[in-house]
Scaffold this motif. Structure first.
Motif, PDB file in Angstrom:
ATOM      1  N   UNK A 494     -32.923  -9.388 -49.141  1.00 44.46           N
ATOM      2  CA  UNK A 494     -33.311  -8.457 -48.093  1.00 44.46           C
ATOM      3  C   UNK A 494     -33.801  -9.168 -46.826  1.00 44.46           C
ATOM      4  N   UNK A 495     -33.842 -10.491 -46.804  1.00 40.83           N
ATOM      5  CA  UNK A 495     -34.188 -11.216 -45.582  1.00 40.83           C
ATOM      6  C   UNK A 495     -33.009 -11.196 -44.619  1.00 40.83           C
ATOM      7  N   UNK A 496     -33.291 -11.234 -43.317  1.00 35.37           N
ATOM      8  CA  UNK A 496     -32.237 -11.077 -42.321  1.00 35.37           C
ATOM      9  C   UNK A 496     -32.188 -12.293 -41.395  1.00 35.37           C
ATOM     10  N   UNK A 497     -30.971 -12.879 -41.273  1.00 36.54           N
ATOM     11  CA  UNK A 497     -30.762 -14.069 -40.439  1.00 36.54           C
ATOM     12  C   UNK A 497     -29.946 -13.688 -39.209  1.00 36.54           C
ATOM     13  N   UNK A 498     -30.404 -14.143 -38.031  1.00 28.20           N
ATOM     14  CA  UNK A 498     -29.731 -13.842 -36.772  1.00 28.20           C
ATOM     15  C   UNK A 498     -29.512 -15.153 -36.002  1.00 28.20           C
ATOM     16  N   UNK A 499     -28.357 -15.242 -35.350  1.00 28.17           N
ATOM     17  CA  UNK A 499     -28.148 -16.355 -34.411  1.00 28.17           C
ATOM     18  C   UNK A 499     -28.563 -15.865 -33.024  1.00 28.17           C
ATOM     19  N   UNK A 500     -29.656 -16.450 -32.527  1.00 26.35           N
ATOM     20  CA  UNK A 500     -30.232 -15.990 -31.267  1.00 26.35           C
ATOM     21  C   UNK A 500     -29.457 -16.518 -30.072  1.00 26.35           C
ATOM     22  N   UNK A 501     -28.906 -17.719 -30.205  1.00 25.74           N
ATOM     23  CA  UNK A 501     -28.128 -18.315 -29.120  1.00 25.74           C
ATOM     24  C   UNK A 501     -28.057 -19.816 -29.300  1.00 25.74           C
ATOM     25  N   UNK A 502     -26.861 -20.414 -29.072  1.00 22.72           N
ATOM     26  CA  UNK A 502     -26.729 -21.859 -29.204  1.00 22.72           C
ATOM     27  C   UNK A 502     -27.085 -22.319 -30.603  1.00 22.72           C
ATOM     28  N   UNK A 503     -28.088 -23.187 -30.707  1.00 25.09           N
ATOM     29  CA  UNK A 503     -28.519 -23.708 -32.007  1.00 25.09           C
ATOM     30  C   UNK A 503     -29.840 -23.079 -32.449  1.00 25.09           C
ATOM     31  N   UNK A 504     -30.172 -21.929 -31.907  1.00 21.48           N
ATOM     32  CA  UNK A 504     -31.437 -21.267 -32.211  1.00 21.48           C
ATOM     33  C   UNK A 504     -31.172 -20.023 -33.059  1.00 21.48           C
ATOM     34  N   UNK A 505     -31.921 -19.900 -34.164  1.00 16.12           N
ATOM     35  CA  UNK A 505     -31.753 -18.804 -35.101  1.00 16.12           C
ATOM     36  C   UNK A 505     -33.090 -18.083 -35.286  1.00 16.12           C
ATOM     37  N   UNK A 506     -33.000 -16.834 -35.701  1.00 13.43           N
ATOM     38  CA  UNK A 506     -34.191 -16.018 -35.965  1.00 13.43           C
ATOM     39  C   UNK A 506     -34.058 -15.433 -37.367  1.00 13.43           C
ATOM     40  N   UNK A 507     -35.166 -15.478 -38.107  1.00  9.77           N
ATOM     41  CA  UNK A 507     -35.210 -14.881 -39.441  1.00  9.77           C
ATOM     42  C   UNK A 507     -36.348 -13.866 -39.468  1.00  9.77           C
ATOM     43  N   UNK A 508     -36.074 -12.671 -39.950  1.00  7.23           N
ATOM     44  CA  UNK A 508     -37.092 -11.634 -40.104  1.00  7.23           C
ATOM     45  C   UNK A 508     -37.250 -11.355 -41.587  1.00  7.23           C
ATOM     46  N   UNK A 509     -38.478 -11.500 -42.073  1.00 10.05           N
ATOM     47  CA  UNK A 509     -38.751 -11.308 -43.502  1.00 10.05           C
ATOM     48  C   UNK A 509     -39.940 -10.374 -43.669  1.00 10.05           C
ATOM     49  N   UNK A 510     -40.048  -9.810 -44.840  1.00  8.13           N
ATOM     50  CA  UNK A 510     -41.208  -9.042 -45.244  1.00  8.13           C
ATOM     51  C   UNK A 510     -41.850  -9.756 -46.422  1.00  8.13           C
ATOM     52  N   UNK A 511     -43.127 -10.127 -46.285  1.00  8.35           N
ATOM     53  CA  UNK A 511     -43.801 -10.896 -47.324  1.00  8.35           C
ATOM     54  C   UNK A 511     -45.112 -10.223 -47.671  1.00  8.35           C
ATOM     55  N   UNK A 512     -45.581 -10.522 -48.879  1.00  8.08           N
ATOM     56  CA  UNK A 512     -46.828  -9.925 -49.342  1.00  8.08           C
ATOM     57  C   UNK A 512     -48.035 -10.729 -48.887  1.00  8.08           C
ATOM     58  N   UNK A 513     -47.840 -12.075 -48.733  1.00 10.65           N
ATOM     59  CA  UNK A 513     -48.970 -12.925 -48.359  1.00 10.65           C
ATOM     60  C   UNK A 513     -48.460 -14.205 -47.712  1.00 10.65           C
TER      61      UNK A 513
END
Length: 601
Positions: A494-513
């Motif tokens: 359920x984690x989501x990986x995005x390519x923000x641009x060039x060699x830069x990436x963004x990951x959005x996660x939901x964590x308990x702690x």
């Protein structure tokens, strides 16, 4: 009947180039050895013929190097070799033109046997090597302008071909011509070999096409080229022998030669005419076949998955394809006995009728196809969502409508598939920036009701520009793909990986702690740097810097969270890269480095 072009195999091409290169290098070194040992016999192919001059042998050595360098694609060595050939033999022509000695003829070896211009190649030899240098020099820039390179080869063949025919017919007469006087027999052979091998290097060459491509014109050329070359040589030798033995007068021998040449040319012309008549007959056969294919177009339309319905102005169905039967359930015979209004539900009939009336009122210039979203009635009473596209034509003064009916559910599925593709980065298969913006907007709207802790990570590949500059953009693409794949393997479903641009990436996660957050990205950082990336027998290391901001969704702001993650990434780079920095909403910056995986305040 069509014929497909097939070039010689790469292996055969390699054998040809390697063989010619070997011959040039060995023969030139053999001649240079003769000059070194002061043994004239080693510099002559036949004792009574002229010897190959030292600079000529050097030229053939460079010819071998040029073939090898061009075949391997060496840019700067090819330029140097071509420039050297041009400079050396242009200087020789300069000596002849201004009757001066630049002291380059006996620069490496002394010629004790020549009385006139010792060590100097003939004008014809120097001119031919200048064309060799031109071909070598210009090949690096004119590889796709094959016609110019072919012209250079054809012009370069002129002098050695003339000298070769002179050796065959009257060698003593050739030696009396100043331009050819010192041109050795094996010099002619070598130059002819180079200008034959040169087109093999370039698959864009028209000469290469005529020699090696399987096509009607090339086949005709190959059938005629050998007799055209052989006939003058053989007949010339026969008539020369008859004239020398006084069995034939020279004038009559010349007349016979001309007559035989005319007869042979006529035979070649007749052969080519018959061949092209056969090709024209094949062309007519192909045209007839195309007509038959057009007649079979109805069969192709019949296999279309959509429903094709032709109906008259009154609504009577004139013809349908098999797709209409598959979608609506009636057989083709049943539908051709029906009205188009029977497949339109009653509540849509007025809408469709008004649309068709308005469609008819449009002029031909402004009329386009009519598209409608509606429901169609199937044989068993079910209604199916469809997209209908209607066109209008006149046939034999009768107004005919054509309707293409597509199952709307298939279109909807296709549109959803396209939407998924629009949100994916094609290189890395991560979600793209458009998808990231949509996700951030969703987070802004839903953050108030989110229960778990949200985290945004911004990840940057370390020294990515250096990889691009050192190994090329293909290696950079491989680095991006490898990075994305390794990172995806470390993330949860359920984690989501995005390519923000060039060699830069963004990951959005939901964590308990925080402990779970640390585990996810520390595991990812280690996995990415674990194994070097292999590219064309080379290896380069891959690592990343990670900046993370984690905060409870009910307490923070999504945009501020993203900004804080960016600040954490900046700190990760400043502290040496290949590390993890965590920025909390409480403004306390925490870090994980390769040497210390614990959290520090």
């Amino acid at each position: 009947m069509t014929q497909q072009a097939s070039y010689i195999s790469p292996y055969t091409r390699q054998v040809i180039i390697n063989s010619f290169t070997f011959v040039f290098l060995i023969s030139s070194l053999f001649v240079l050895l003769g000059w070194e040992l002061d043994n004239i016999a080693l510099t002559r192919l036949i004792p009574v013929f002229p010897s190959m001059k030292p600079n000529t042998a050097i030229g053939f050595f460079l010819c071998g190097c040029a073939l090898f360098s061009i075949y391997k694609g060496f840019y700067y060595p090819t330029l140097i070799i071509g420039g050297t050939l041009l400079a050396l033999f242009s200087a020789t022509l300069f000596e002849y033109a201004f009757t001066i000695d630049l002291h380059i003829d006996q620069l490496l070896f002394t010629d004790h046997w020549s009385t006139q211009y010792p060590g100097r190649p003939s004008i014809a030899t120097s001119t031919s090597f200048i064309f060799v240098g031109l071909f070598t020099l210009l090949y690096t820039h004119w590889q796709k302008k094959a016609v110019y390179l072919d012209i250079i080869c054809v012009i370069g063949l002129a002098a050695p071909t003339i000298a070769l025919l002179g050796y065959i017919y009257n060698p003593l007469g050739l030696f009396k011509v100043p331009v050819f006087s010192s041109m050795a027999f094996h010099t002619c052979i070598g130059l002819i070999m180079f200008f034959i091998a040169a087109p093999v290097l370039n698959q864009n060459s028209h000469i290469n096409t005529l020699l090696f491509v399987d096509s009607p014109g090339s086949g005709l050329f190959r059938r005629l080229i050998l007799p055209i070359f052989a006939m003058p040589l053989i007949l010339g030798l026969i008539y020369k022998t008859l004239v020398v033995n006084k069995l034939l007068e020279p004038d009559f021998a010349l007349a016979l030669f001309a007559a035989n040449f005319i007869i042979f040319s006529l035979a070649a012309l007749i052969h080519s005419s018959i061949r092209y008549n056969a090709l024209f007959a094949e062309f007519n056969a192909v045209s007839t076949d195309n007509i038959h294919k057009q007649l079979k177009l109805s069969v192709i339309l019949d296999s279309a998955s959509g429903a094709l319905i032709l109906f008259s102005d009154t609504g009577a169905i004139l013809s349908v394809n098999r797709g209409a039967s598959n979608i609506l359930g009636w057989t083709q015979e049943e539908m051709e006995q029906m009205s188009v209004w029977e497949i339109v539900p009653f509540r849509y009939r007025m809408t469709v009728l008004r649309a068709i009336v308005n469609f008819r009122r449009q002029t031909n210039e402004n009329r386009e196809s009519l598209s409608l979203w509606l429901f169609a009635k199937c044989k068993h009473g079910d209604e199916l969502a469809v997209l209908v596209s209607v066109t209008q034509n006149t046939y034999s003064n009768q107004l005919i409508y054509g309707a293409l009916i597509m199952d709307a559910q298939r279109l909807i599925d296709h549109i959803q598939h396209l939407n998924r593709d629009m949100n994916l980065d094609p290189l890395t298969q991560a979600h793209n920036r458009r998808a990231l913006e949509q996700e951030l907007q969703t987070m802004r709207e839903n953050c108030a009701v989110a229960r778990q802790q949200l985290a945004i990570a911004i990840i940057d590949i370390d020294h990515f520009k250096a990889i691009n500059d050192k190994y090329g953009h293909q290696a950079g693409d491989l680095a991006l793909q490898t990075f994305s794949r390794r990172l995806m393997n470390c993330l949860r479903v359920h984690d989501r990986l995005y390519r923000f641009g060039g060699d830069e990436f963004v990951v959005i996660v939901e964590v308990a702690n925080d402990l779970e957050l640390k585990a996810i990205f520390e595991r990812a950082r280690i996995a990415i740097a674990a194994t070097p990336v292999s590219y064309e027998n080379l290896y380069f290391n891959l690592s990343c810097s990670i900046g993370v901001c984690a905060m409870a969704a009910s307490e923070g702001n999504v945009d501020r969270c993203f900004s804080n993650a960016d600040q954490a990434l900046y700190q990760s780079k400043q502290k040496g890269r290949n590390r993890l920095e965590i920025y909390h909403s409480s403004q306390s910056l925490q870090q994980f480095s390769p040497t210390n995986s614990s959290i520090h305040d």
